[in-house]
Design a protein around this motif. Structure first.
Motif, mmCIF file in Angstrom:
data_model
loop_
_atom_site.group_PDB
_atom_site.id
_atom_site.type_symbol
_atom_site.label_atom_id
_atom_site.label_comp_id
_atom_site.label_asym_id
_atom_site.label_seq_id
_atom_site.Cartn_x
_atom_site.Cartn_y
_atom_site.Cartn_z
ATOM 1 N N PHE A 149 0.863 -1.220 0.086
ATOM 2 C CA PHE A 149 0.087 -0.102 -0.181
ATOM 3 C C PHE A 149 0.845 1.186 -0.063
ATOM 4 O O PHE A 149 1.839 1.216 0.602
ATOM 5 N N ASN A 198 -3.634 2.938 -2.671
ATOM 6 C CA ASN A 198 -4.206 3.500 -1.436
ATOM 7 C C ASN A 198 -5.626 2.745 -1.302
ATOM 8 O O ASN A 198 -6.473 3.336 -0.563
ATOM 9 N N ARG A 250 0.202 5.676 0.220
ATOM 10 C CA ARG A 250 -0.911 6.787 0.617
ATOM 11 C C ARG A 250 -0.862 7.531 -0.869
ATOM 12 O O ARG A 250 -1.608 8.278 -1.356
#
Length: 135
Positions: free
Chosen positions: A76, A84, A78
């Motif tokens: 993952f 995200n 952001r």
């Protein structure tokens, strides 16, 4: 999700554990991969931002990939709309599993043929059930 795997172009030269650090932790995790225990099949790394969780995970993925024991990876981030988003997790892992095994690819493909929404509109619970667990 494009760029989410440990070996994608977006991950090029991403931080990994220095060869002489975290040796015991990496050894423990790799031992669990080599000799899985159904009671403790998941390893959860936690800690504050910058503690090295991604470095550890990336190092483990690279070693497992080299040993041909990695089913898939997802990192993952952001700063990426695809990476995200938890809805991309199981479709990305299912894709990687299908690329490793033609028989499994057939099962996953059959699930998608039965319900094409699995790849774009299903809950993560349904995606897990039909793309990962059942095949």
């Amino acid at each position: 999700a494009m760029g989410a795997t440990h070996d994608s172009g977006e991950q090029y030269d991403a931080p990994k554990c220095h060869p002489k650090t975290r040796k015991q932790l990496l050894s423990d995790i790799n031992q669990r991969i080599r000799e899985p225990d159904k009671e403790t099949a998941i390893t959860y790394l936690h800690g504050p931002a910058g503690a090295g969780k991604s470095c550890i995970a990336r190092s483990v993925c690279e070693e497992a990939d080299y040993a041909k024991s990695l089913g898939g990876s997802f990192f993952f981030w952001r700063g990426s709309q695809d990476r995200n988003n938890v809805k991309k997790l199981f479709t990305t892992i299912a894709y990687q599993l299908a690329m490793l095994n033609n028989v499994l690819a057939g099962y996953i493909s059959s699930e998608i043929d039965l319900d094409p929404r699995l790849i774009y509109d299903a809950s993560i619970e349904r995606q897990f059930q039909h793309l990962i667990l059942e095949p």
